[in-house]
Design an enzyme around this catalytic site. Sequence first.
Site, PDB file in Angstrom:
ATOM      1  N   SER A 199       0.827  -1.212   0.000  1.00  0.00           N
ATOM      2  CA  SER A 199       0.000   0.000   0.000  1.00  0.00           C
ATOM      3  C   SER A 199       0.865   1.268   0.000  1.00  0.00           C
ATOM      4  O   SER A 199       1.748   1.384  -0.831  1.00  0.00           O
ATOM      5  CB  SER A 199      -0.933  -0.075   1.214  1.00  0.00           C
ATOM      6  N   ASP A 286      -9.592  -4.953  -4.942  1.00  0.00           N
ATOM      7  CA  ASP A 286      -9.028  -4.012  -3.973  1.00  0.00           C
ATOM      8  C   ASP A 286      -9.847  -2.716  -3.973  1.00  0.00           C
ATOM      9  O   ASP A 286      -9.888  -2.011  -4.978  1.00  0.00           O
ATOM     10  CB  ASP A 286      -7.570  -3.719  -4.355  1.00  0.00           C
ATOM     11  N   HIS A 325      -7.843  -5.448  -0.139  1.00  0.00           N
ATOM     12  CA  HIS A 325      -6.628  -4.635  -0.031  1.00  0.00           C
ATOM     13  C   HIS A 325      -5.536  -5.257   0.838  1.00  0.00           C
ATOM     14  O   HIS A 325      -4.367  -4.950   0.681  1.00  0.00           O
ATOM     15  CB  HIS A 325      -6.992  -3.247   0.518  1.00  0.00           C
TER      16      HIS A 325
END
Length: 348
Positions: A199, A286, A325
């Site tokens: 991320s 995601d 995610h």
Amino acid sequence: MIALEELMRSWWPRGRRRYGLWSRLRMFIFALVGLYITIPFLVKICPAIQTQLVFLNLVRFPYFIDLKRPQDQGLNHTCNLYLQPEEDVSIGVWHTIPAVLWKDAQGKDQAWYEEVMSTNYPVILYLHGNAGTRGGDHRVQLYKVLSSLGYHVISLDYRGWGDSVGSPSETGMTYDALHVFDWIKARSGDNPVYIWGHSLGTGVATNLVRRLCERETPPDALILESPFTNIREEAKSHPFSVIYRYFPGFDWFFLDPITASGIKFANDDNVKYISCPLLILHAEDDPVIPFHLGRKLYNIAAPARSLRDFKVQFVPFHKDLGYRHKYIYRSPELKQILRDFLGGTEQQ
Ligand SMILES: *[C@@H]1O[C@H](CO)[C@@H](O)[C@H](O)[C@H]1NC(C)=O
């Protein structure tokens, strides 16, 4: 009770009930619209709001874990330690050793863990995303998976996150990661060292690896889990900005303050200066960093001159798997994916 009823009647007389309700509703809608229009101006005037939204380092979820005690998270072969990248900056680090060694690790101190790093196991430096700490559950689960596959995992909280001291900035985060990388290299002997970013941590990872390549000390591979192209494109796609996406001057109000604060996380630019194997993992479903941004990054990296002598691979995870995610660690394929990509460097 009677007194309360009377109080309510005097505050909200029967006869005016309908009118009162309507005017209240109208006031509420006016207030909402007012707020909706005011927020962009507030953000523009006070870029610190956007900076906080990018870093979310004050969100320390889960709140009640003691970062000094990784064993509470089921990590019985993890050592907590602190490093000092600069004066006035202290960062908390967890070192998880390969799971096969867990019995030997019982009751051992930091010096023992550091010594073990030179035995024959590869090392992964894990760079986490925004919000939360190195003790966040999806992070801990990944350390467990990687450690069971025979890797050391070193995870840090950048300055301003968790129990790490200092104020957050992109430069500071990158510097902290660099410091930990050098700390690993001083102890890991000839073992491969891989960088794994997740991320927002992918932004730190490519900053770091770009710098390492410029310094001619590249890592043995770079793994990007759920990456974006750059912070502007990510902020635009983030679910938070959905309600403002069509607001006139969105970029000026919301994106320029991020750039003005010196935050770029330019993965798309960095990959052109990186020379080491690159693996990108992204789940199709995601909701935080859309899949197409990961794919776009791959499409920029694959033909990059700097990467022409290295393997560049993109691994999508089908939306039906539900990894979203932060659950790619759940993939039973991960072991094989890493083995194929890293060329069988695992010990197990
Ligand atoms: C310690 O951790 C290892 C590796 O995760 C696990 O296999 C083992 O069962 C744990 N031992 C105890 C006593 O919790």
